[in-house]
Design a protein around this motif. Structure first.
Motif, short mmCIF file in Angstrom:
data_model
loop_
_atom_site.label_atom_id
_atom_site.label_comp_id
_atom_site.label_asym_id
_atom_site.label_seq_id
_atom_site.Cartn_x
_atom_site.Cartn_y
_atom_site.Cartn_z
N ALA A 4 -0.55 -9.47 8.50
CA ALA A 4 -1.79 -9.01 9.14
C ALA A 4 -1.79 -7.50 9.37
N ILE A 5 -0.61 -6.92 9.59
CA ILE A 5 -0.52 -5.48 9.76
C ILE A 5 0.41 -4.92 8.69
N SER A 6 0.40 -3.62 8.55
CA SER A 6 1.18 -3.00 7.49
C SER A 6 2.57 -2.63 8.00
N GLY A 7 3.57 -3.13 7.34
CA GLY A 7 4.93 -2.82 7.72
C GLY A 7 5.68 -2.22 6.55
N PHE A 8 6.52 -3.00 5.94
CA PHE A 8 7.33 -2.54 4.81
C PHE A 8 6.46 -2.01 3.67
N HIS A 9 5.33 -2.68 3.40
CA HIS A 9 4.54 -2.29 2.23
C HIS A 9 3.90 -0.92 2.37
N ALA A 10 3.75 -0.41 3.59
CA ALA A 10 3.24 0.95 3.75
C ALA A 10 4.25 1.96 3.21
N THR A 11 5.54 1.61 3.25
CA THR A 11 6.55 2.52 2.70
C THR A 11 6.52 2.51 1.18
N GLN A 12 5.93 1.47 0.60
CA GLN A 12 5.85 1.37 -0.86
C GLN A 12 4.59 2.00 -1.43
N SER A 13 3.59 2.21 -0.59
CA SER A 13 2.33 2.77 -1.07
C SER A 13 2.50 4.10 -1.80
N PRO A 14 3.37 5.02 -1.33
CA PRO A 14 3.56 6.26 -2.08
C PRO A 14 4.04 6.05 -3.52
N LEU A 15 4.80 4.98 -3.77
CA LEU A 15 5.24 4.71 -5.14
C LEU A 15 4.04 4.48 -6.05
N MET A 16 3.04 3.79 -5.51
CA MET A 16 1.83 3.52 -6.28
C MET A 16 0.96 4.76 -6.39
N ALA A 17 0.98 5.59 -5.35
CA ALA A 17 0.19 6.83 -5.36
C ALA A 17 0.66 7.75 -6.48
N ARG A 18 1.91 7.66 -6.86
CA ARG A 18 2.46 8.51 -7.91
C ARG A 18 2.08 8.04 -9.31
N CYS A 19 1.40 6.91 -9.40
CA CYS A 19 1.05 6.35 -10.71
C CYS A 19 -0.46 6.28 -10.93
N MET A 20 -1.25 6.60 -9.91
CA MET A 20 -2.71 6.50 -10.00
C MET A 20 -3.29 7.72 -10.72
N THR A 21 -4.34 7.50 -11.48
CA THR A 21 -4.97 8.58 -12.23
C THR A 21 -6.32 8.99 -11.67
N ASN A 22 -6.77 8.31 -10.61
CA ASN A 22 -8.07 8.64 -10.01
C ASN A 22 -8.05 8.20 -8.55
N GLU A 23 -8.56 9.05 -7.66
CA GLU A 23 -8.56 8.70 -6.24
C GLU A 23 -9.41 7.48 -5.93
N LYS A 24 -10.40 7.21 -6.77
CA LYS A 24 -11.27 6.06 -6.55
C LYS A 24 -10.53 4.73 -6.73
N GLN A 25 -9.36 4.77 -7.32
CA GLN A 25 -8.55 3.56 -7.48
C GLN A 25 -7.91 3.13 -6.17
N GLY A 26 -7.96 4.00 -5.17
CA GLY A 26 -7.26 3.73 -3.91
C GLY A 26 -7.77 2.50 -3.18
N ARG A 27 -9.09 2.34 -3.10
CA ARG A 27 -9.62 1.20 -2.32
C ARG A 27 -9.22 -0.15 -2.91
N PRO A 28 -9.41 -0.39 -4.22
CA PRO A 28 -8.95 -1.68 -4.74
C PRO A 28 -7.44 -1.87 -4.69
N ILE A 29 -6.69 -0.79 -4.93
CA ILE A 29 -5.23 -0.93 -4.99
C ILE A 29 -4.63 -1.10 -3.60
N PHE A 30 -5.00 -0.24 -2.65
CA PHE A 30 -4.39 -0.28 -1.33
C PHE A 30 -5.12 -1.22 -0.38
N TYR A 31 -6.39 -0.97 -0.16
CA TYR A 31 -7.16 -1.82 0.77
C TYR A 31 -7.33 -3.21 0.18
#
Length: 273
Positions: free
Chosen positions: A243-270
């Protein structure tokens, strides 16, 4: 099962309405170069297809903790369903989104470095220590639990330490090799399998129509040992990363390093949360 479908609708509305609001407040810019483009190094900063990144992030979230925690938490009744739904919409998904997007804007920085940038060196060092402790605790659970399950159901005559060694070897390879070589290839497969299992459970709900407590049935504690397991705090401890973000928030930067457009953030993270 009416409450169950209301919960599904609420999650969809959360993504399309509240998620869109969060995205607007953050201020995404599709024309801004992402670290995967401006800092590509073939190791950590590697452009990947959005669906792959989504499945990796989804698997980072839907690991041992959230799944087992949600199963244990379901014993508390309808309150657990509300906690998962509203927690995901207003807490977990928001935290994952902001952690990933702030990292995206800060050259793919990890959470301790982000804390150092905005809160100072002291906060950075505290966060580093906390992250190391968190990684140790999570690592033990993520090794021990699957090793025990695999040994129990597939190789009961083996020593469970064989599976522990196999899983540790996989972790080592996934960490040392470029992100698209192991994580980018294996995680999406597991993510698809997990989504398939969720779809199968959904179909089973429709076919077998199990009895699920409804909202109007009351919010009473349905735990078998309710006297020793009060909803607060036990339900919230049982369903933490669900229900809340714990361990996976530490993994989000790994995905941020692979994204090619900021608009991908909502489907990928949220969306993944």
């Amino acid at each position: 099962m009416t409450t169950f479908f209301i919960a599904l609708i609420a999650l969809l509305l959360g993504y399309f309405v509240y998620g869109k609001l969060v995205e607007r407040v953050f201020g995404t810019d599709s024309n801004r170069a992402t670290p995967a483009i401006s800092m590509a190094d073939g190791v950590d900063y590697v452009p990947m297809k959005p669906w792959r990144i989504y499945l990796i992030q989804f698997l980072n979230i839907a690991g041992v903790g959230p799944i087992i925690g949600a199963i244990m938490g379901a014993q508390f009744g309808t309150a657990s369903l509300l906690w998962i739904v509203f927690g995901s919409i207003f807490a977990g998904a928001v935290h994952d989104y902001l952690a990933g997007m702030i990292s995206l804007r800060d050259k793919g920085a990890s959470l301790p470095e982000i804390h150092g940038t905005y809160l100072g060196k002291g906060a950075k060092q505290v966060m580093r220590g906390f992250t190391v402790l968190l990684m140790i605790l999570v690592g033990v659970v993520f090794v021990n639990t699957p090793a025990t399950l695999l040994n129990t159901h597939f190789t009961p005559n083996w020593s469970p330490y064989i599976w522990v060694a196999v899983i540790l070897a996989y972790y080592l390879l996934a960490t040392l090799l470029p992100i698209d070589k192991v994580i980018g290839k294996i995680y999406p497969i597991f993510g698809i399998l997990l989504l398939g299992m969720a779809a199968a459970i959904f179909i089973a709900f429709l076919v077998y129509k199990p009895e699920i407590p409804e909202l109007w049935s009351g919010m009473q504690n349905r735990h078998p040992d309710a006297s020793n397991s009060p909803i607060f705090p036990m339900m919230f401890i049982s369903i933490a990363c669900g229900a809340i973000s714990g361990f996976h928030a530490t993994q989000s930067p790994l995905m941020a390093r692979c994204m090619t457009n900021e608009k991908q953030g909502r489907p990928i993270f949220y969306g993944a949360m």
